[in-house]
Design a protein around this motif. Structure first.
Motif, PDB file in Angstrom:
ATOM      1  N   TYR B  48      58.640   4.327 -12.091  1.00  0.00           N
ATOM      2  CA  TYR B  48      58.412   5.742 -11.797  1.00  0.00           C
ATOM      3  C   TYR B  48      56.935   5.988 -11.508  1.00  0.00           C
ATOM      4  O   TYR B  48      56.559   6.627 -10.534  1.00  0.00           O
ATOM      5  CB  TYR B  48      58.878   6.554 -13.012  1.00  0.00           C
ATOM      6  N   LEU B  49      56.084   5.417 -12.372  1.00  0.00           N
ATOM      7  CA  LEU B  49      54.645   5.613 -12.201  1.00  0.00           C
ATOM      8  C   LEU B  49      54.098   4.832 -11.007  1.00  0.00           C
ATOM      9  O   LEU B  49      53.104   5.221 -10.401  1.00  0.00           O
ATOM     10  CB  LEU B  49      53.900   5.187 -13.468  1.00  0.00           C
ATOM     11  N   ALA B  50      54.744   3.702 -10.697  1.00  0.00           N
ATOM     12  CA  ALA B  50      54.225   2.835  -9.636  1.00  0.00           C
ATOM     13  C   ALA B  50      54.499   3.387  -8.243  1.00  0.00           C
ATOM     14  O   ALA B  50      53.824   3.021  -7.277  1.00  0.00           O
ATOM     15  CB  ALA B  50      54.811   1.439  -9.769  1.00  0.00           C
ATOM     16  N   ALA B  51      55.500   4.273  -8.138  1.00  0.00           N
ATOM     17  CA  ALA B  51      55.969   4.685  -6.813  1.00  0.00           C
ATOM     18  C   ALA B  51      54.861   5.229  -5.919  1.00  0.00           C
ATOM     19  O   ALA B  51      54.691   4.792  -4.778  1.00  0.00           O
ATOM     20  CB  ALA B  51      57.088   5.707  -6.965  1.00  0.00           C
ATOM     21  N   ALA B  52      54.072   6.191  -6.446  1.00  0.00           N
ATOM     22  CA  ALA B  52      53.055   6.824  -5.604  1.00  0.00           C
ATOM     23  C   ALA B  52      52.011   5.801  -5.166  1.00  0.00           C
ATOM     24  O   ALA B  52      51.651   5.709  -3.982  1.00  0.00           O
ATOM     25  CB  ALA B  52      52.395   7.973  -6.355  1.00  0.00           C
ATOM     26  N   LEU B  53      51.541   4.992  -6.133  1.00  0.00           N
ATOM     27  CA  LEU B  53      50.565   3.952  -5.786  1.00  0.00           C
ATOM     28  C   LEU B  53      51.174   2.983  -4.786  1.00  0.00           C
ATOM     29  O   LEU B  53      50.506   2.555  -3.832  1.00  0.00           O
ATOM     30  CB  LEU B  53      50.121   3.206  -7.055  1.00  0.00           C
ATOM     31  N   THR B 156      61.419  17.991  -8.075  1.00  0.00           N
ATOM     32  CA  THR B 156      62.626  17.232  -8.411  1.00  0.00           C
ATOM     33  C   THR B 156      62.567  15.846  -7.780  1.00  0.00           C
ATOM     34  O   THR B 156      62.802  14.837  -8.436  1.00  0.00           O
ATOM     35  CB  THR B 156      63.879  17.980  -7.883  1.00  0.00           C
ATOM     36  N   LEU B 157      62.236  15.812  -6.498  1.00  0.00           N
ATOM     37  CA  LEU B 157      62.202  14.533  -5.785  1.00  0.00           C
ATOM     38  C   LEU B 157      61.123  13.603  -6.315  1.00  0.00           C
ATOM     39  O   LEU B 157      61.167  12.398  -6.105  1.00  0.00           O
ATOM     40  CB  LEU B 157      61.986  14.770  -4.286  1.00  0.00           C
ATOM     41  N   SER B 158      60.118  14.168  -6.960  1.00  0.00           N
ATOM     42  CA  SER B 158      59.023  13.330  -7.445  1.00  0.00           C
ATOM     43  C   SER B 158      59.215  12.910  -8.887  1.00  0.00           C
ATOM     44  O   SER B 158      58.499  12.049  -9.377  1.00  0.00           O
ATOM     45  CB  SER B 158      57.682  14.062  -7.348  1.00  0.00           C
ATOM     46  N   THR B 159      60.135  13.581  -9.595  1.00  0.00           N
ATOM     47  CA  THR B 159      60.210  13.307 -11.025  1.00  0.00           C
ATOM     48  C   THR B 159      61.619  12.994 -11.536  1.00  0.00           C
ATOM     49  O   THR B 159      61.769  12.148 -12.413  1.00  0.00           O
ATOM     50  CB  THR B 159      59.688  14.517 -11.829  1.00  0.00           C
ATOM     51  N   ALA B 160      62.620  13.645 -10.969  1.00  0.00           N
ATOM     52  CA  ALA B 160      63.932  13.611 -11.629  1.00  0.00           C
ATOM     53  C   ALA B 160      64.683  12.317 -11.389  1.00  0.00           C
ATOM     54  O   ALA B 160      64.414  11.574 -10.454  1.00  0.00           O
ATOM     55  CB  ALA B 160      64.770  14.779 -11.140  1.00  0.00           C
ATOM     56  N   SER B 161      65.682  12.064 -12.262  1.00  0.00           N
ATOM     57  CA  SER B 161      66.612  10.971 -12.026  1.00  0.00           C
ATOM     58  C   SER B 161      67.574  11.396 -10.932  1.00  0.00           C
ATOM     59  O   SER B 161      67.831  12.587 -10.737  1.00  0.00           O
ATOM     60  CB  SER B 161      67.405  10.673 -13.291  1.00  0.00           C
ATOM     61  N   ILE B 162      68.090  10.426 -10.218  1.00  0.00           N
ATOM     62  CA  ILE B 162      68.986  10.746  -9.104  1.00  0.00           C
ATOM     63  C   ILE B 162      70.263  11.378  -9.654  1.00  0.00           C
ATOM     64  O   ILE B 162      70.759  12.378  -9.144  1.00  0.00           O
ATOM     65  CB  ILE B 162      69.302   9.476  -8.298  1.00  0.00           C
ATOM     66  N   ILE B 163      70.788  10.758 -10.699  1.00  0.00           N
ATOM     67  CA  ILE B 163      71.996  11.314 -11.321  1.00  0.00           C
ATOM     68  C   ILE B 163      71.597  11.936 -12.646  1.00  0.00           C
ATOM     69  O   ILE B 163      70.953  11.276 -13.476  1.00  0.00           O
ATOM     70  CB  ILE B 163      73.051  10.218 -11.532  1.00  0.00           C
ATOM     71  N   ASP B 164      71.926  13.164 -12.795  1.00  0.00           N
ATOM     72  CA  ASP B 164      71.528  13.872 -14.014  1.00  0.00           C
ATOM     73  C   ASP B 164      72.402  13.412 -15.176  1.00  0.00           C
ATOM     74  O   ASP B 164      73.609  13.610 -15.185  1.00  0.00           O
ATOM     75  CB  ASP B 164      71.678  15.383 -13.797  1.00  0.00           C
ATOM     76  N   THR B 165      71.788  12.751 -16.151  1.00  0.00           N
ATOM     77  CA  THR B 165      72.556  12.204 -17.264  1.00  0.00           C
ATOM     78  C   THR B 165      72.496  13.093 -18.506  1.00  0.00           C
ATOM     79  O   THR B 165      73.065  12.768 -19.539  1.00  0.00           O
ATOM     80  CB  THR B 165      72.014  10.817 -17.664  1.00  0.00           C
ATOM     81  N   TRP B 192      64.256   9.495  -8.546  1.00  0.00           N
ATOM     82  CA  TRP B 192      64.000   9.715  -7.122  1.00  0.00           C
ATOM     83  C   TRP B 192      62.760   8.986  -6.618  1.00  0.00           C
ATOM     84  O   TRP B 192      62.815   8.333  -5.577  1.00  0.00           O
ATOM     85  CB  TRP B 192      63.910  11.221  -6.817  1.00  0.00           C
ATOM     86  N   PRO B 193      61.627   9.086  -7.345  1.00  0.00           N
ATOM     87  CA  PRO B 193      60.448   8.378  -6.821  1.00  0.00           C
ATOM     88  C   PRO B 193      60.700   6.877  -6.682  1.00  0.00           C
ATOM     89  O   PRO B 193      60.275   6.273  -5.701  1.00  0.00           O
ATOM     90  CB  PRO B 193      59.355   8.649  -7.857  1.00  0.00           C
ATOM     91  N   PHE B 194      61.421   6.290  -7.643  1.00  0.00           N
ATOM     92  CA  PHE B 194      61.739   4.869  -7.552  1.00  0.00           C
ATOM     93  C   PHE B 194      62.576   4.608  -6.316  1.00  0.00           C
ATOM     94  O   PHE B 194      62.326   3.675  -5.544  1.00  0.00           O
ATOM     95  CB  PHE B 194      62.484   4.445  -8.832  1.00  0.00           C
ATOM     96  N   PHE B 195      63.589   5.479  -6.121  1.00  0.00           N
ATOM     97  CA  PHE B 195      64.461   5.337  -4.955  1.00  0.00           C
ATOM     98  C   PHE B 195      63.670   5.461  -3.652  1.00  0.00           C
ATOM     99  O   PHE B 195      63.819   4.657  -2.735  1.00  0.00           O
ATOM    100  CB  PHE B 195      65.556   6.402  -5.027  1.00  0.00           C
ATOM    101  N   ILE B 196      62.814   6.470  -3.610  1.00  0.00           N
ATOM    102  CA  ILE B 196      62.022   6.691  -2.391  1.00  0.00           C
ATOM    103  C   ILE B 196      61.129   5.485  -2.114  1.00  0.00           C
ATOM    104  O   ILE B 196      61.042   4.984  -0.989  1.00  0.00           O
ATOM    105  CB  ILE B 196      61.173   7.980  -2.523  1.00  0.00           C
ATOM    106  N   TRP B 197      60.498   5.005  -3.180  1.00  0.00           N
ATOM    107  CA  TRP B 197      59.629   3.828  -3.002  1.00  0.00           C
ATOM    108  C   TRP B 197      60.434   2.635  -2.492  1.00  0.00           C
ATOM    109  O   TRP B 197      60.017   1.944  -1.561  1.00  0.00           O
ATOM    110  CB  TRP B 197      58.919   3.489  -4.318  1.00  0.00           C
ATOM    111  N   ALA B 202      61.600  -0.978   1.905  1.00  0.00           N
ATOM    112  CA  ALA B 202      62.509  -1.691   2.807  1.00  0.00           C
ATOM    113  C   ALA B 202      62.100  -1.453   4.253  1.00  0.00           C
ATOM    114  O   ALA B 202      62.069  -2.388   5.072  1.00  0.00           O
ATOM    115  CB  ALA B 202      63.941  -1.228   2.565  1.00  0.00           C
ATOM    116  N   VAL B 203      61.740  -0.216   4.563  1.00  0.00           N
ATOM    117  CA  VAL B 203      61.336   0.104   5.932  1.00  0.00           C
ATOM    118  C   VAL B 203      60.045  -0.649   6.294  1.00  0.00           C
ATOM    119  O   VAL B 203      59.937  -1.258   7.366  1.00  0.00           O
ATOM    120  CB  VAL B 203      61.125   1.631   6.091  1.00  0.00           C
ATOM    121  N   VAL B 204      59.079  -0.623   5.386  1.00  0.00           N
ATOM    122  CA  VAL B 204      57.805  -1.285   5.665  1.00  0.00           C
ATOM    123  C   VAL B 204      58.017  -2.791   5.848  1.00  0.00           C
ATOM    124  O   VAL B 204      57.498  -3.398   6.795  1.00  0.00           O
ATOM    125  CB  VAL B 204      56.786  -1.022   4.527  1.00  0.00           C
ATOM    126  N   LEU B 205      58.812  -3.384   4.953  1.00  0.00           N
ATOM    127  CA  LEU B 205      59.081  -4.820   5.074  1.00  0.00           C
ATOM    128  C   LEU B 205      59.773  -5.120   6.394  1.00  0.00           C
ATOM    129  O   LEU B 205      59.441  -6.092   7.078  1.00  0.00           O
ATOM    130  CB  LEU B 205      59.959  -5.292   3.906  1.00  0.00           C
TER     131      LEU B 205
END
Lengths: 319, 342, 491
Positions: B48-53, B156-165, B192-197, B202-205
């Motif tokens: 989660y923390l690594a996504a932005a970096l 939400t997109l920057s912090t939340a889990s994709i599926i609300d548990t 979400w941030p993990f997913f976005i990252w 994948a796109v960058v690779l």
């Protein structure tokens, strides 16, 4: 006289001219111009001029020191902490010690670059974190102080502008001119111009690199010390070190030092510091947001490098 | 052609393996200091923390592979987040388009200056950084005046889990994530941030490995003259690289903005040097032409684990800075020795 | 010969770079007062040996003794102090420093240097910055600097390559005068004629071992080549079978009154389809600029270029490539991406247009690359980075790139410079094959012999103009050399 020498002279001439024009402009804004105002000018440029000179030596030698601002900040913090409540003699002794510390740090950085073979920019980037950390450790909060007599030795009693001027000119006479003439000086240009040819010419590339970073550290140490003498305190902040580094690179480049190495001197960077100092102060006098001066400094640096680059390209094309 | 791949991959996997080793050691050390760090939520938190970096470093990787560097990346990121938050009053699509436009324009200016006018990238982007700081400092009180709160959707997109548990576990258990059932923990860590990252990675690779543009990015970084002689318009590649870098930086900035709720001008400042450090640790040469994004991803995770280790140690800012610097230096050094031996 | 004492003796010297053995068991002796040729194909270990002798690197095992005393050089400076002075193909002068400061750097006596230089009939302004001096003169300056240190052993590494004849002759007379003073010279050259003419003995290296040492004299060429090649295919210096007939094909490219830079003035020529047109000129006659102009890399100032009778403007190499004009530059380094694979290097041109920036068609790329590798016989043992290939294989990759791309005219600038004999022959054959396929080749070479071997016709550039346009039967080395010096050739 060949094209390159001619061009170098014309570059210096343009810098002198620009500094002169800006100086006159600034002076015309002031109600009067005397020793007091001159002192303000010199004090304003002294720390950054010294830093630009240190950066210039390293860039001429084919490197770049992104930790030079952090070196200065660290010496600033060290001196403001330990030179507080000291006698004049103690202050002088400490000052010498701290300048040596600056040299030692520089030499250490140079040694790491030489031994590891990692690019200068990576090593100095990492050490800049490290040194700012140490600075914050030495001075967790801004503050500290310095012996008043020592402060006067640096900045001169108002309105005496001679002492800071000496601090500006003496390093050029005592360090730069002998360096330029020495074997080390030639080696500096040699490794900046072509490492391989320098090696084949018998230059000890690694040792030269270490020595140059040590001299760069000496200038950074002077800069930090002078800053303490002027502000009578310290500022242990990463953004200050980053800005100082940026300005030192801008000053060196504006002063005619080619980023590719092997070309330039120290007088140019000193004058460039003057230009970088005048721009914001002139703008401020017009009541313009000082943030604009940052825009102008950035744009000016870009413009200067661009202009220099195009000039170089044109002469190279003719060859 | 088979043997081609074998050779290339064995070289890469060797350094990837050592990076993985470093990451593993960090993980163990952090875990030994505080067993909580072994738990699934703690691991999820690293991602989660690594996504932005990771996004900023992705931009930096592309840039550095062409032999460039973008020191204005932090201000590009901050600027994009700032624009999105201030302009969100006129609707999120407009705000996002403006931020995208901003990234493209700044990236294009950087890229054109480097590619067409032959500017030194270090100076160009340092200068651009100063200009942007000035512009936004002025902007806050003039053309960008307004609330700098990030819109809810982006938070939400920057912090939340994709599926609300939150409804899956009973009230009494939910306070302590360690007591959750494993599958809930796992689903909860898929933020979400993990997913976005992951998606952007994948796109960058894909771009770097499987497209013509990717080939040219490497080619230009390795030898721009050779690329030119082969008919490549080098400036087009460089400009595209800087634009991609700026867009990735902008995305990272918006993510950071969402994670901190409101945007300050210093938002991404502390991410600039780590973005370069992550690339360097990952084995991309600062001279360009060699390296890959996989390494950068490892570099990002290493740096993030490192700072979580330092937080665990409760170290002061000063000590953090020192250790951070020392470790970046050591890793770069180790890497240099490894690649020397290869 | 037996009366001469041994100056330098190398015994079972070994050097490896990682797993690659560059030198294994090299033995080599130089007597005092001797000019000793060091020969070998590319990758034979010559340059490694020279690097060890000059202190650039050190060997793994083995011994070096100088005047009977064992030595080991830790740096070039150390080697110089022991009386060994090298002069390399690329002069070791600092580009941004003046000659004066360059001399100060190596502790060279200025007066002595000027004496040495004027003995060669040359002079230079000591305040001139090295980067402003033309390469041939710079090499002579480097040589004069080396001589100023009174070396016991002078090592000349390919310094006559691409050197104008008058200067090459001066180098030879300097070698002779060193010999007469009782000093020694190690001479490295790909020009076998020079070696036969002036060297006393020659040592041939192959695969890191000294395979033959013998007294050099006229006619040792065959022995040298045989030793260099070992059991590999014998190379004939004769023309390949495809006969050179002036095919009266249509003109592919015509240059009309091209002028550019300091050198090219009003230069015109035509090249036909299926023709190999040789270009001969002394160093610095603007031939490199001519090639760059045709390749779209440099701009012409006045004049016109026609391709298939249509006037064209070449602003970027891409324009030339789209006209079917491909360029193999003289300096391989400027055409290759050293850290990338053979495959990426060969396939580079596929992606030159923005429309090709999308997904790579792996299958078609692999086929294309495989074709090029097999048709050029590229040694693919070191595929992952072309910087690990030998010079000859690197040159094949630069040519192979255009084979995969397809072209109508190949501009080859000195493609065989510094390449071993075997690979040279392969490149000649390839050029002839292109011509047989109806393609044109414009070939500049600093080895005039090559023109007779591969070309159909040759033009000679002198003072920026075409001095002579010679059919192949008139392309004797003598005729070409005369024309290159501005002497009219009788038809």
């Amino acid at each position: 006289m060949n094209v390159i020498q001619l061009k170098r002279q014309s570059w210096n001439l343009a810098i002198i001219l620009l500094a002169l024009v800006l100086g006159i402009w600034r002076i015309s804004q002031l109600p009067q111009f005397g020793a007091y105002e001159a002192r303000t000018f010199v004090l304003g440029i002294l720390p950054i001029a010294l830093l630009s000179m240190g950066q210039a030596i390293i860039i001429i030698g084919g490197g770049i020191n992104l930790a030079i601002g952090a070196e200065a900040v660290l010496i600033n913090c060290l001196s403001a902490r330990y030179m507080q409540d000291t006698t004049f003699t103690e202050s002088v002794v400490l000052a010498i010690v701290f300048i040596l510390v600056g040299m030692l740090i520089g030499a250490l950085i140079g040694w790491i670059i030489a031994v590891s073979g990692i690019a200068d920019i990576v090593v100095t980037l990492a050490t800049s974190f490290l040194l700012v950390g140490v600075a914050m450790y030495v001075m967790p909060q801004p503050g500290g102080g310095v012996n008043q007599q020592f402060a006067d030795l640096v900045s001169g009693k108002v309105p005496n502008f001679i002492p800071p001027l000496i601090w500006l000119i003496l390093p050029i006479i005592l360090i730069w001119i002998p360096l330029y003439r020495s074997k080390l000086g030639i080696s500096m240009y040699a490794i900046g111009s072509s490492k391989e040819a320098a090696f084949l010419s018998g230059v000890n590339v690694k040792l030269t690199k270490i020595k140059l970073y040590a001299i760069g550290g000496l200038f950074a140490g002077l800069s930090g010390l002078v800053l303490t003498g002027i502000t009578l305190s310290s500022s242990p902040f990463a953004n200050i070190s980053n800005t100082a580094t940026l300005n030192s690179v801008a000053g060196a480049v504006l002063g005619g030092v080619a980023l590719s190495g092997g070309v330039g001197g120290l007088v140019g960077p000193a004058l460039a510091a003057l230009i970088l100092f005048f721009i914001p102060t002139i703008l401020l006098a017009y009541g313009i947001d000082p943030a604009y001066s940052q825009i102008i400094t950035g744009a000016l640096t870009i413009f200067v490098v661009l202009f220099g680059g195009l000039l170089r390209k044109r002469t190279a094309g003719k060859k | 052609m088979r043997s081609f791949k074998v050779l290339d991959e064995s070289r890469i996997s060797k350094s990837m393996l050592s990076l993985f080793g470093i990451l593993f050691i960090l993980y163990i050390v952090t875990g030994l200091l505080d067993p909580y760090n072994f738990s699934i939520p703690a691991i999820g938190n690293i991602f989660y923390l690594a996504a932005a970096l990771g996004l900023l470093a992705a931009g930096q990787t592309i840039c550095m592979l062409t032999g460039g560097i973008d020191l204005s990346l932090a201000m590009i990121a901050t600027g994009a987040a700032f624009i999105v938050s201030v302009k969100s009053s006129s609707g999120l699509p407009i705000a996002l388009s403006l931020a995208l436009l901003y990234c493209v324009v700044i990236g294009a200016i950087n890229g054109l200056a480097v590619g067409l006018l032959g500017m030194n990238p270090l100076i160009m982007t340092l200068g651009m950084n100063a200009v942007l700081i000035g512009v936004f400092t002025v902007g806050v009180t003039t053309f960008l005046r307004g609330s700098s709160t990030v819109p809810d959707l982006l938070i939400t997109l920057s912090t939340a889990s994709i599926i609300d548990t939150s409804s899956w576990v009973s009230e009494s258990v939910s306070a302590d994530p360690r007591s959750w059932p494993v599958f809930v923990s796992i689903i909860d860590t898929l933020t979400w941030p993990f997913f976005i990252w992951a998606l952007i990675s994948a796109v960058v690779l894909f771009i770097l490995i499987k497209t013509g543009l990717g080939r040219l990015i490497y080619a230009v970084g390795d030898n721009a003259r050779a690329a030119r002689l082969a008919g490549v318009k080098v400036w087009q590649v460089q400009t595209t690289a800087y634009i991609l870098c700026a867009i990735l930086g902008g995305m990272g900035g918006i993510l950071l903005g969402g994670q901190s709720g409101a945007v300050a001008l210093s938002l991404a400042n502390s991410f600039l040097l780590p973005s370069i450090a992550a690339v360097v640790i990952g084995g991309t040469s600062i001279m360009g032409g060699i390296g890959n994004y996989k390494g950068t991803m490892m570099g990002t995770l290493i740096l993030t684990s490192l700072s979580s280790l330092l937080t665990t140690l409760n170290s002061s800012e000063a000590v953090k800075q020192m250790i951070y610097g020392a470790i970046v230096l050591t890793l770069a050094w180790i890497y240099a020795k490894i690649s020397e031996g290869a | 010969m037996s009366g001469q004492s041994s100056l330098l003796k190398i015994e079972s010297l070994e050097k490896s770079y990682g797993p690659v053995l560059a030198l294994k068991n090299a033995n080599f002796e130089v007597l005092s007062g001797e000019i000793h040729a060091l020969l070998g194909a590319n990758g034979a270990g010559k340059s490694t040996l020279v690097k060890i002798l000059t202190g650039v690197i050190s060997g793994n095992s083995g011994s070096i003794s100088l005047n009977g005393k064992p030595v080991g050089f830790s740096s070039p400076d150390d080697a110089r102090k022991n009386g060994i002075a090298p002069v390399f193909q690329d002069p070791a002068l600092i580009p941004d420093l003046s000659i004066q400061r360059n001399l100060a750097l190596t502790g060279t006596d200025e007066k002595r240097f000027i004496t040495e230089l004027s003995a060669m009939g040359l002079n230079v302004n000591l305040n001139e910055v090295a980067v402003n001096i033309e390469l041939p003169l710079l090499r002579m300056i480097d040589l004069a600097r080396a001589l100023s240190h009174d070396p016991e052993l002078l090592i000349l590494d390919e310094i006559t390559a691409a050197l104008p004849v008058d200067l090459a002759e001066k180098v030879i007379s300097i070698m002779n005068s060193q010999k007469n003073k009782g000093k020694s010279v190690i001479f490295i050259s790909h020009r076998l004629a020079e070696i036969e003419e002036i060297c006393d003995r020659a040592t041939v290296l192959r695969d890191g071992i000294n395979v033959d040492t013998f007294a050099a004299s006229r006619g040792s060429e065959e022995r040298i080549v045989a030793a260099m090649l070992g059991d590999k295919n014998k190379v004939s210096n004769k023309l390949s079978d495809s006969k050179k007939i002036d095919r009266s094909n249509s003109v592919f490219l015509e240059a009309k009154s091209i002028s550019a830079g300091k050198y090219l003035k009003d230069l015109s020529f035509q090249i036909r389809k299926g023709e190999v047109l040789g270009v001969a000129a002394l160093e610095g006659q603007g031939q490199d600029l001519l090639f760059e102009i045709l390749a779209g890399e440099s701009k012409l100032e006045t004049g016109e270029i026609f391709v298939n009778n249509k006037k064209v403007t070449l602003n970027h190499p891409r324009d030339a490539i789209s006209m079917g004009i491909s360029y193999v530059p003289g300096d391989r380094k400027s055409a290759l991406m050293p850290q990338r694979s053979i495959r990426e290097n060969l396939a580079l041109t596929r992606f030159r247009g923005i429309s090709k920036w999308g997904m790579i068609n792996t299958k078609s790329e692999e086929n294309q690359v495989d074709d090029a590798i097999s048709s050029l016989q590229i040694d693919t043992r070191a595929k992952s980075q072309v910087k690990r290939l030998s010079g000859g294989n690197q040159q094949k990759v630069t040519i192979g790139r255009w084979v995969t791309t397809g072209f109508d005219l190949l501009l080859c600038f000195d493609p065989t410079r510094g390449i071993d004999v075997g690979t040279k022959q392969q490149i000649y054959d390839l050029i002839r094959k292109f011509a047989d396929q109806g393609k044109s080749v414009l070939l500049f070479t600093s080895e005039l012999r090559e023109i007779q071997m591969v070309c159909d016709r040759a033009i000679v550039i002198y003072e920026g103009k075409v001095q002579a346009d010679l059919s192949i039967d008139l392309c004797s080395e003598e005729n070409l050399m005369n024309a290159a010096h501005g002497i009219l050739v009788a038809k």
